[in-house]
Design a protein around this motif. Structure first.
Motif, PDB file in Angstrom:
ATOM      1  N   ILE A 162      21.699  18.277  35.843  1.00  0.00           N
ATOM      2  CA  ILE A 162      21.413  17.004  35.399  1.00  0.00           C
ATOM      3  C   ILE A 162      20.290  17.108  34.226  1.00  0.00           C
ATOM      4  O   ILE A 162      20.592  16.182  33.061  1.00  0.00           O
ATOM      5  CB  ILE A 162      20.598  16.213  36.427  1.00  0.00           C
ATOM      6  CG1 ILE A 162      21.818  15.753  37.451  1.00  0.00           C
ATOM      7  CG2 ILE A 162      19.952  14.833  35.770  1.00  0.00           C
ATOM      8  CD1 ILE A 162      21.157  15.306  38.806  1.00  0.00           C
ATOM      9  N   ILE A 163      19.362  17.897  34.197  1.00  0.00           N
ATOM     10  CA  ILE A 163      18.445  17.639  32.950  1.00  0.00           C
ATOM     11  C   ILE A 163      19.143  18.623  31.690  1.00  0.00           C
ATOM     12  O   ILE A 163      18.773  18.206  30.571  1.00  0.00           O
ATOM     13  CB  ILE A 163      17.116  18.605  33.338  1.00  0.00           C
ATOM     14  CG1 ILE A 163      16.164  18.403  32.081  1.00  0.00           C
ATOM     15  CG2 ILE A 163      17.198  20.078  33.712  1.00  0.00           C
ATOM     16  CD1 ILE A 163      15.657  16.983  31.868  1.00  0.00           C
ATOM     17  N   VAL A 164      19.699  19.839  32.058  1.00  0.00           N
ATOM     18  CA  VAL A 164      20.503  20.513  31.018  1.00  0.00           C
ATOM     19  C   VAL A 164      21.703  19.610  30.499  1.00  0.00           C
ATOM     20  O   VAL A 164      21.784  19.474  28.903  1.00  0.00           O
ATOM     21  CB  VAL A 164      20.828  21.858  31.381  1.00  0.00           C
ATOM     22  CG1 VAL A 164      21.903  22.443  30.289  1.00  0.00           C
ATOM     23  CG2 VAL A 164      19.993  22.758  31.712  1.00  0.00           C
ATOM     24  N   GLY A 165      22.447  18.839  31.089  1.00  0.00           N
ATOM     25  CA  GLY A 165      23.464  18.065  30.768  1.00  0.00           C
ATOM     26  C   GLY A 165      22.728  16.854  29.858  1.00  0.00           C
ATOM     27  O   GLY A 165      23.601  16.343  28.918  1.00  0.00           O
ATOM     28  N   GLY A 166      21.698  16.353  30.495  1.00  0.00           N
ATOM     29  CA  GLY A 166      21.168  15.254  29.528  1.00  0.00           C
ATOM     30  C   GLY A 166      20.598  15.800  28.095  1.00  0.00           C
ATOM     31  O   GLY A 166      20.569  14.967  27.180  1.00  0.00           O
ATOM     32  N   VAL A 167      19.827  16.856  28.076  1.00  0.00           N
ATOM     33  CA  VAL A 167      19.432  17.505  26.891  1.00  0.00           C
ATOM     34  C   VAL A 167      20.293  17.641  25.893  1.00  0.00           C
ATOM     35  O   VAL A 167      20.169  17.478  24.748  1.00  0.00           O
ATOM     36  CB  VAL A 167      18.390  18.758  27.319  1.00  0.00           C
ATOM     37  CG1 VAL A 167      18.022  19.582  25.972  1.00  0.00           C
ATOM     38  CG2 VAL A 167      17.238  18.448  27.983  1.00  0.00           C
ATOM     39  N   THR A 168      21.539  18.374  26.430  1.00  0.00           N
ATOM     40  CA  THR A 168      22.644  18.771  25.586  1.00  0.00           C
ATOM     41  C   THR A 168      23.623  17.351  25.329  1.00  0.00           C
ATOM     42  O   THR A 168      24.716  17.723  24.678  1.00  0.00           O
ATOM     43  CB  THR A 168      23.529  19.950  26.203  1.00  0.00           C
ATOM     44  OG1 THR A 168      23.985  19.265  27.503  1.00  0.00           O
ATOM     45  CG2 THR A 168      22.771  21.124  26.239  1.00  0.00           C
ATOM     46  N   ARG A 169      23.349  16.353  25.881  1.00  0.00           N
ATOM     47  CA  ARG A 169      24.261  15.015  25.674  1.00  0.00           C
ATOM     48  C   ARG A 169      25.500  15.132  26.498  1.00  0.00           C
ATOM     49  O   ARG A 169      26.255  14.314  26.077  1.00  0.00           O
ATOM     50  CB  ARG A 169      24.272  14.580  24.153  1.00  0.00           C
ATOM     51  CG  ARG A 169      24.583  13.211  23.843  1.00  0.00           C
ATOM     52  CD  ARG A 169      24.812  12.962  22.498  1.00  0.00           C
ATOM     53  NE  ARG A 169      25.437  11.514  22.287  1.00  0.00           N
ATOM     54  CZ  ARG A 169      26.156  11.230  20.813  1.00  0.00           C
ATOM     55  NH1 ARG A 169      26.235  12.304  20.060  1.00  0.00           N
ATOM     56  NH2 ARG A 169      26.347  10.053  20.787  1.00  0.00           N
ATOM     57  N   LEU A 170      25.489  15.779  27.533  1.00  0.00           N
ATOM     58  CA  LEU A 170      26.778  15.693  28.278  1.00  0.00           C
ATOM     59  C   LEU A 170      26.795  14.613  29.251  1.00  0.00           C
ATOM     60  O   LEU A 170      27.731  13.887  29.440  1.00  0.00           O
ATOM     61  CB  LEU A 170      26.678  17.069  29.034  1.00  0.00           C
ATOM     62  CG  LEU A 170      28.107  17.198  30.129  1.00  0.00           C
ATOM     63  CD1 LEU A 170      29.119  17.161  29.236  1.00  0.00           C
ATOM     64  CD2 LEU A 170      27.715  18.463  30.950  1.00  0.00           C
ATOM     65  N   ILE A 171      25.682  14.144  29.820  1.00  0.00           N
ATOM     66  CA  ILE A 171      25.166  12.913  30.425  1.00  0.00           C
ATOM     67  C   ILE A 171      24.018  12.139  29.907  1.00  0.00           C
ATOM     68  O   ILE A 171      23.340  12.686  29.316  1.00  0.00           O
ATOM     69  CB  ILE A 171      25.293  13.584  32.214  1.00  0.00           C
ATOM     70  CG1 ILE A 171      23.972  14.179  32.160  1.00  0.00           C
ATOM     71  CG2 ILE A 171      26.456  13.944  32.443  1.00  0.00           C
ATOM     72  CD1 ILE A 171      23.657  14.656  33.604  1.00  0.00           C
ATOM     73  N   PRO A 172      23.931  11.048  30.527  1.00  0.00           N
ATOM     74  CA  PRO A 172      22.585  10.208  30.143  1.00  0.00           C
ATOM     75  C   PRO A 172      21.536  11.231  30.290  1.00  0.00           C
ATOM     76  O   PRO A 172      21.366  11.525  31.242  1.00  0.00           O
ATOM     77  CB  PRO A 172      22.541   9.011  30.721  1.00  0.00           C
ATOM     78  CG  PRO A 172      24.235   8.820  30.964  1.00  0.00           C
ATOM     79  CD  PRO A 172      24.683  10.187  31.247  1.00  0.00           C
ATOM     80  N   LEU A 173      20.439  10.852  29.566  1.00  0.00           N
ATOM     81  CA  LEU A 173      19.056  11.560  29.663  1.00  0.00           C
ATOM     82  C   LEU A 173      18.417  11.054  30.797  1.00  0.00           C
ATOM     83  O   LEU A 173      18.445   9.872  30.871  1.00  0.00           O
ATOM     84  CB  LEU A 173      18.367  11.388  28.589  1.00  0.00           C
ATOM     85  CG  LEU A 173      16.962  12.386  28.271  1.00  0.00           C
ATOM     86  CD1 LEU A 173      17.173  13.825  28.493  1.00  0.00           C
ATOM     87  CD2 LEU A 173      16.100  11.863  26.939  1.00  0.00           C
ATOM     88  N   THR A 174      17.819  11.974  31.642  1.00  0.00           N
ATOM     89  CA  THR A 174      16.771  11.394  32.804  1.00  0.00           C
ATOM     90  C   THR A 174      15.582  11.865  32.556  1.00  0.00           C
ATOM     91  O   THR A 174      15.195  12.628  31.831  1.00  0.00           O
ATOM     92  CB  THR A 174      17.646  11.853  34.224  1.00  0.00           C
ATOM     93  OG1 THR A 174      17.468  13.159  34.261  1.00  0.00           O
ATOM     94  CG2 THR A 174      19.137  11.448  34.045  1.00  0.00           C
ATOM     95  N   GLY A 175      14.711  11.521  33.577  1.00  0.00           N
ATOM     96  CA  GLY A 175      13.383  12.097  33.833  1.00  0.00           C
ATOM     97  C   GLY A 175      13.338  13.185  34.869  1.00  0.00           C
ATOM     98  O   GLY A 175      12.187  13.310  35.045  1.00  0.00           O
ATOM     99  N   LEU A 176      14.176  13.949  35.317  1.00  0.00           N
ATOM    100  CA  LEU A 176      14.255  14.961  36.035  1.00  0.00           C
ATOM    101  C   LEU A 176      13.565  16.194  35.402  1.00  0.00           C
ATOM    102  O   LEU A 176      13.477  16.299  34.166  1.00  0.00           O
ATOM    103  CB  LEU A 176      15.358  15.497  36.816  1.00  0.00           C
ATOM    104  CG  LEU A 176      16.027  14.358  37.710  1.00  0.00           C
ATOM    105  CD1 LEU A 176      17.324  15.134  38.368  1.00  0.00           C
ATOM    106  CD2 LEU A 176      15.064  14.041  38.678  1.00  0.00           C
ATOM    107  N   THR A 177      12.942  17.301  36.177  1.00  0.00           N
ATOM    108  CA  THR A 177      12.196  18.479  35.676  1.00  0.00           C
ATOM    109  C   THR A 177      13.242  19.528  36.024  1.00  0.00           C
ATOM    110  O   THR A 177      13.864  19.750  36.885  1.00  0.00           O
ATOM    111  CB  THR A 177      10.967  18.705  36.203  1.00  0.00           C
ATOM    112  OG1 THR A 177      11.005  18.620  37.628  1.00  0.00           O
ATOM    113  CG2 THR A 177       9.824  17.349  35.738  1.00  0.00           C
ATOM    114  N   THR A 178      12.955  20.479  35.100  1.00  0.00           N
ATOM    115  CA  THR A 178      13.794  21.825  35.205  1.00  0.00           C
ATOM    116  C   THR A 178      13.058  22.831  36.216  1.00  0.00           C
ATOM    117  O   THR A 178      11.919  23.107  35.874  1.00  0.00           O
ATOM    118  CB  THR A 178      14.007  22.570  33.725  1.00  0.00           C
ATOM    119  OG1 THR A 178      14.386  21.701  32.931  1.00  0.00           O
ATOM    120  CG2 THR A 178      15.260  23.707  34.053  1.00  0.00           C
TER     121      THR A 178
END
Length: 468
Positions: free
Chosen positions: A396-412
């Motif tokens: 979820i976080i890597v996908g958000g940072v790379t714009r694969l999915i909407p950005l979220t507030g989760l942590t790596t």
């Protein structure tokens, strides 16, 4: 004369020790490179850091060998390798912020959280000597998990940071209760699915080759769907809802091996997410920033600025990166937390980022291997659920940072700055290693009870154990 089992344990301990030395070397080298490029390299300070890192690794190694001697030997070095890289990059960001006149101490604070998390790791291993005892608290864990997830919605207690309301305020500090809620909910799902797997796996009509669940068995799925939707709408966070619902669907599949549950779950989540994006403006704004990140109007409004800066930062890193301390990750907002992946992608390049993701693959693979090896159904579901939690959070976080999915507030996990995430993930690792110890322990138990249920005859690996 040593037995085969004793020789295997001895080799495992020696292998873990060498892997810990490798993780220690990575941590010290990364710290040294950061200090060197910041013109802040002091050998005595680096020496104290190296000594402290070696001491922590040694204490954890001894504690693990005493409290869980048969546990997996790869998990702990993998975690410490991730933490070593994280501490170096967060310290590097402290230097970058200082050059811009911003005084931060993220690096020192994160060291404190790492030590506190390591203490929590040891406490869990001391307190929980058999993972099966957690099954007694199935419904208690479920209720507490839901309460923790909904705490940020309490007026006066929840805090909104960077567009997501997933924190609660405790004095001058913030706590992310969802990090601990995911552990409790995995315990609940494991206990519930272990008890009800027969009805979920064997009953229901067939359609297009898939066995569909009966309507009365859809109740748990409907409750989880409603809770995930409520979290997404109220907390303005698609990531927490996806993590919450994804763990449940993954564990249902492990328990039943029915693809129909996965298909139905994905359809329900997609329909709910689209409906929420249309009906609620703050959810739709997240989708808009994702779909139109490069649009000048969206960027100038600030909705996609963080995402676009992170993308350009990773692009400037190229294949091998600018080198630790030679990039400009501080130009991205929240580079030490939400966008730590973008920071590392810029300075370590695609190669370094793939190496970090490989460490996560190893960590999840060991969790799933533990799920396969443990003898009781509850332990299988619990280990698999914890593995799913790590997998989904990273995705979820890597996908958000790379714009694969909407950005979220989760942590790596283990990389991003934050005490809640660090503590919770240390607990996750402790539980995986506790189950691993049970799975790898030589079989000296009495014979298992005969298979009596259809599900047990079909999947003996999920045979239900007597109630505690």
């Amino acid at each position: 004369m040593a037995t085969i089992s004793e020789l295997r344990v001895h080799r495992g301990r020696r292998a873990e020790a060498w892997l810990l030395v490798l993780a220690w070397a990575i941590a010290v080298l990364a710290r040294g490179l950061v200090d060197y490029h910041a013109d802040f390299l002091e050998l005595d300070e680096l020496g104290w850091y190296a000594l402290g890192a070696a001491g922590l690794a040694a204490v954890l190694h001894v504690a693990l060998r005493v409290l869980a001697p048969d546990s997996d030997q790869v998990v702990l070095p993998t975690v410490l390798g991730l933490i070593g890289v994280s501490l170096a990059e967060i310290r590097r960001l402290d230097f970058a912020y200082a050059d811009r006149g911003r005084d931060t101490d993220f690096g020192d604070s994160q060291i404190g959280w790492v030590l506190l998390g390591a203490l929590a790791f040891i406490v869990v291993l001391v307190v929980i000597r058999d993972h099966r005892v957690l099954r007694r608290f199935t419904y208690t864990a479920g209720i507490l998990g839901i309460i923790l997830y909904l705490l940020p919605a309490v007026p006066g207690l929840g805090r909104e940071i960077n567009g997501a309301k997933i924190w609660i305020g405790i004095g001058s500090h913030s706590l992310q209760p969802g990090e601990f809620a995911k552990i409790l909910l995995v315990v609940f799902f494991a206990g519930y699915l272990q008890t009800n797997r027969d009805a979920l796996a064997l009953a229901g009509p067939k359609f297009l080759g898939m066995r569909l669940p009966r309507m009365r068995d859809m109740g748990p799925l409907a409750v989880m769907f409603a809770a995930a939707l409520l979290i997404m709408i109220d907390q303005r966070d698609l990531g927490a809802a996806l993590l919450f619902f994804g763990i449940f669907i993954g564990m249902v599949y492990v328990a039943t091996q029915r693809v129909s549950w996965v298909v139905i779950g994905l359809v329900m989540f997609i329909v709910g997410a689209v409906a929420a994006g249309i009906a609620f403006p703050h959810v739709g704004a997240r989708y808009d920033a994702w779909l139109h990140a490069m649009d000048p109007d969206v960027y100038s409004s600030g909705r996609s600025e963080q995402l676009v800066r992170g993308l350009f930062g990773m692009a400037s890193g190229g294949l091998f990166g600018t080198g630790l301390g030679n990039g400009r990750p501080d130009l991205v907002p929240y580079a030490e937390s939400d966008f730590i992946i973008a920071s590392l992608g810029e300075e370590l390049g695609l190669t370094g980022l793939m190496a970090i993701l490989t460490l996560y693959v190893i960590l999840v693979q060991r969790a799933m291997r533990t799920a396969i090896g443990v003898r009781d159904g509850f332990g299988k579901l619990l280990s698999a659920g914890l593995g799913f939690a790590i997998t989904l959070q990273v995705f979820i976080i890597v996908g958000g940072v790379t714009r694969l999915i909407p950005l979220t507030g989760l942590t790596t996990p283990f990389l991003a700055y934050g005490g809640s995430s660090m503590l919770a993930n240390w607990i996750v690792v402790a539980l995986i290693l506790r189950i691993s110890d049970q799975a790898r322990r030589p079989a000296v138990r009495a014979e298992a009870k005969p298979e009596t249920t259809p599900a047990a005859r079909r999947r003996p690996d999920l045979e239900e154990e007597p109630a505690e």
